[in-house]
Design an enzyme around this catalytic site. Structure first.
Site, short mmCIF file in Angstrom:
data_model
loop_
_atom_site.label_atom_id
_atom_site.label_comp_id
_atom_site.label_asym_id
_atom_site.label_seq_id
_atom_site.Cartn_x
_atom_site.Cartn_y
_atom_site.Cartn_z
N ARG A 34 30.61 28.84 23.58
CA ARG A 34 29.42 28.95 24.42
C ARG A 34 28.56 30.14 24.00
O ARG A 34 29.05 31.09 23.35
CB ARG A 34 29.79 29.04 25.90
CG ARG A 34 30.71 30.18 26.23
CD ARG A 34 31.14 30.08 27.69
NE ARG A 34 32.38 30.78 27.94
CZ ARG A 34 33.12 30.61 29.02
NH1 ARG A 34 32.74 29.77 29.96
NH2 ARG A 34 34.23 31.29 29.19
N GLU A 49 25.98 32.60 30.53
CA GLU A 49 26.41 31.75 29.42
C GLU A 49 25.82 30.35 29.52
O GLU A 49 25.62 29.83 30.63
CB GLU A 49 27.94 31.61 29.44
CG GLU A 49 28.65 32.93 29.23
CD GLU A 49 30.12 32.91 29.62
OE1 GLU A 49 30.91 33.57 28.95
OE2 GLU A 49 30.48 32.22 30.60
N LYS A 83 26.01 23.50 30.88
CA LYS A 83 26.13 24.26 32.13
C LYS A 83 25.58 25.66 31.90
O LYS A 83 25.78 26.25 30.84
CB LYS A 83 27.59 24.34 32.56
CG LYS A 83 27.78 25.15 33.86
CD LYS A 83 29.18 25.00 34.43
CE LYS A 83 30.18 25.93 33.81
NZ LYS A 83 31.46 25.94 34.53
N ASP A 120 38.35 35.76 30.42
CA ASP A 120 37.49 34.72 29.86
C ASP A 120 36.23 35.28 29.21
O ASP A 120 35.22 34.60 29.09
CB ASP A 120 37.10 33.70 30.96
CG ASP A 120 36.41 34.34 32.15
OD1 ASP A 120 36.25 35.58 32.15
OD2 ASP A 120 36.03 33.60 33.08
N LYS A 146 37.62 41.35 28.61
CA LYS A 146 38.04 41.00 29.97
C LYS A 146 39.30 40.13 29.89
O LYS A 146 39.22 38.92 29.64
CB LYS A 146 36.90 40.24 30.66
CG LYS A 146 37.18 39.73 32.06
CD LYS A 146 35.86 39.29 32.72
CE LYS A 146 36.04 38.64 34.07
NZ LYS A 146 36.32 37.19 33.98
N SER A 178 43.24 30.09 29.63
CA SER A 178 42.03 29.34 30.01
C SER A 178 40.78 30.21 29.94
O SER A 178 40.77 31.34 30.44
CB SER A 178 42.23 28.83 31.45
OG SER A 178 41.00 28.49 32.04
N1 LIG Z 1 38.78 30.00 32.99
C1 LIG Z 1 37.85 29.40 33.68
O1 LIG Z 1 37.53 28.25 33.43
C2 LIG Z 1 37.21 30.12 34.82
C3 LIG Z 1 36.37 29.43 35.72
C4 LIG Z 1 35.86 30.13 36.82
C5 LIG Z 1 36.15 31.47 36.98
N2 LIG Z 1 36.93 32.11 36.06
C6 LIG Z 1 37.29 33.51 36.21
O2 LIG Z 1 38.27 33.56 37.23
C7 LIG Z 1 38.24 34.84 37.85
C8 LIG Z 1 38.21 34.70 39.35
O3 LIG Z 1 36.98 34.15 39.74
P1 LIG Z 1 36.49 34.24 41.25
O4 LIG Z 1 35.21 33.47 41.33
O5 LIG Z 1 37.62 33.82 42.13
O6 LIG Z 1 36.27 35.80 41.37
P2 LIG Z 1 36.21 36.69 42.71
O7 LIG Z 1 35.49 37.94 42.33
O8 LIG Z 1 35.71 35.89 43.85
O9 LIG Z 1 37.76 37.03 43.00
C9 LIG Z 1 38.53 37.84 42.17
C10 LIG Z 1 39.63 38.51 42.98
O10 LIG Z 1 40.48 39.26 42.09
C11 LIG Z 1 40.94 40.40 42.80
N3 LIG Z 1 41.46 41.38 41.84
C12 LIG Z 1 40.76 42.11 40.92
N4 LIG Z 1 41.62 42.85 40.18
C13 LIG Z 1 42.87 42.57 40.64
C14 LIG Z 1 44.17 43.01 40.25
N5 LIG Z 1 44.36 43.88 39.25
N6 LIG Z 1 45.24 42.50 40.91
C15 LIG Z 1 45.07 41.61 41.93
N7 LIG Z 1 43.86 41.18 42.33
C16 LIG Z 1 42.76 41.63 41.69
C17 LIG Z 1 39.71 40.86 43.59
O11 LIG Z 1 40.05 41.69 44.67
C18 LIG Z 1 39.12 39.50 44.04
O12 LIG Z 1 39.58 39.12 45.32
C19 LIG Z 1 37.01 35.55 37.29
O13 LIG Z 1 37.43 36.46 36.29
C20 LIG Z 1 36.18 34.44 36.68
O14 LIG Z 1 35.37 34.88 35.63
C21 LIG Z 1 37.46 31.47 34.99
#
Ligand SMILES: NC(=O)c1ccc[n+]([C@@H]2O[C@H](COP(=O)([O-])OP(=O)(O)OC[C@H]3O[C@@H](n4cnc5c(N)ncnc54)[C@H](O)[C@@H]3O)[C@@H](O)[C@H]2O)c1
Length: 342
Positions: free
Chosen positions: A45, A56, A69, A227, A231, A292
């Site tokens: 992407r 992205e 997307k 991702d 990060k 993922s």
């Molecule tokens: N791989 C994929 O296809 C994909 C798709 C969507 C989102 N994501 C990723 O998934 C992650 C979560 O997304 P979201 O929308 O739920 O984010 P969000 O910000 O709503 O939630 C993230 C949570 O992680 C907690 N957190 C942060 N550091 C922590 C740690 N060290 N230990 C425990 N908890 C911790 C935070 O308090 C928060 O509640 C993001 O990094 C996002 O980029 C990946």
């Protein structure tokens, strides 16, 4: 005219149909598209990084339908009252290039990410898996739990997040859906006895939410929060102990947990497992890891699923997105006949 599913209609569609039923249906679409992996255009992407986060674009095409997307990732957003991830996406007809379908994808991304997690787990987790450790209780969390129940029949969810209010929110949302929810005291407590571990935290850092000593033999690890370049969530020692399965190598080498490893670190693109070229899990003791990052074909599948599911329903509207003069060469004619201003 272009069909359009806005947030209001997406919410109505998901609430009426039920998110778990949608995830189950979407797993079939993602699986069908991974099974014809070689018929898709694929590229990493296109990411625009700033100190605040990333924006992205994720394009792909199967030679009939084009999709992209738009998605962002801003881990510091929730502290400012915004969501970490938002998105929208488009399907277009490659024959004339016209967009045919436009949808909000903030909710759809959560559903497709859960479907993809479930899809990988269906092949890689031990079939007797019943307990999920969920580390990260933000926007994706409940969807992830439903994805694992749809794929594996998960019954207990052991939650850990550094934010107690987020854990309470997930417990409040999942308990009425029939999950046995345990709020853990630490990541170590959460993974105790878990068959599957999902990490879905957000931090723009090389974080270690899970160390290798916490990962027991036989576990399937579904790591979705690492991702982006810079990060990650996992101690690299975990990757050394397990077998790592990925979506699209050229993208995951840049964005996934494996950005911490040498370019020669062995990984398996998952379509090879789906087509039977690679065995996937080979023993009950093996640690399997889905590194993922989210790939364009999954969004293509999710948009395709939504388009088919809302066809013949009231959950979309038609919008006038493409200017279409009667004479295709006379675009100016659409505006040239207006009386001049002033
Ligand atoms: N791989 C994929 O296809 C994909 C798709 C969507 C989102 N994501 C990723 O998934 C992650 C979560 O997304 P979201 O929308 O739920 O984010 P969000 O910000 O709503 O939630 C993230 C949570 O992680 C907690 N957190 C942060 N550091 C922590 C740690 N060290 N230990 C425990 N908890 C911790 C935070 O308090 C928060 O509640 C993001 O990094 C996002 O980029 C990946």
């Amino acid at each position: 005219m272009t069909r359009f599913v806005d947030v209001k209609n997406m919410v109505r569609w998901v609430s009426t149909t039920g998110p778990e039923r949608i995830i189950r249906g979407m797993i079939e679409y993602v699986e069908a598209d991974f099974a014809r992996w070689n018929s898709f255009d694929k590229s990493p992407r296109v990411a625009s990084h700033t100190p605040f986060g990333v924006i992205e674009l994720m394009p792909t095409s199967d030679g009939e339908t084009y999709a992209f997307k738009y998605v962002n990732g801003h881990p510091s957003n929730p502290a400012r009252g915004f969501q970490t991830v938002t998105a929208f996406g488009v399907l277009a007809d490659v024959h004339n290039g016209y967009p045919t379908f436009l949808a909000e994808m903030t909710l759809l991304t959560a559903l497709r990410t859960a479907a993809t997690s479930g899809f990988f787990a269906k092949y890689l987790a031990r079939p007797d898996s019943r307990t999920l450790a969920l580390i990260g209780a933000g926007s994706q969390a409940e969807f992830q739990a439903l994805g694992m129940r749809a794929a594996l029949g998960i019954e207990q969810v052991r939650l850990w997040d550094t934010d107690p209010a987020a854990m309470e929110k997930v417990a409040r949302n999942l308990t009425p859906l029939g999950f046995d929810v345990v709020i853990a005291a630490s990541a170590a407590d959460a993974v105790d006895g878990a068959d599957v571990i999902t990490t879905c935290t957000a931090d723009k850092a090389l974080a270690t939410v899970l160390t290798s000593d916490l990962v027991a033999p036989g576990v399937h690890l579904n790591a979705i929060g690492g991702d982006c370049p810079g990060k990650t969530e996992l101690d690299p020692a975990i990757l050394e102990r397990g077998d790592v399965f990925i979506e699209f190598e050229a993208q995951t080498r840049i964005e996934g947990e494996i950005q911490q490893m040498s370019p020669a670190f062995p990984v398996t693109e998952f379509w090879r497992v789906v087509t039977g070229e690679h065995p996937g899990r080979t023993s009950p003791e093996q640690i399997t890891i889905f590194d993922s990052v989210g790939f364009a074909i999954e969004d293509f599948s999710a948009l395709r699923y939504l388009r088919d599911a809302v066809d013949g329903t009231e959950f979309f509207e038609e919008i006038d997105l493409v200017a279409s003069p009667e004479d295709p060469k006379d675009l100016f004619g659409l505006v040239g006949q207006l009386s001049p201003v002033g």
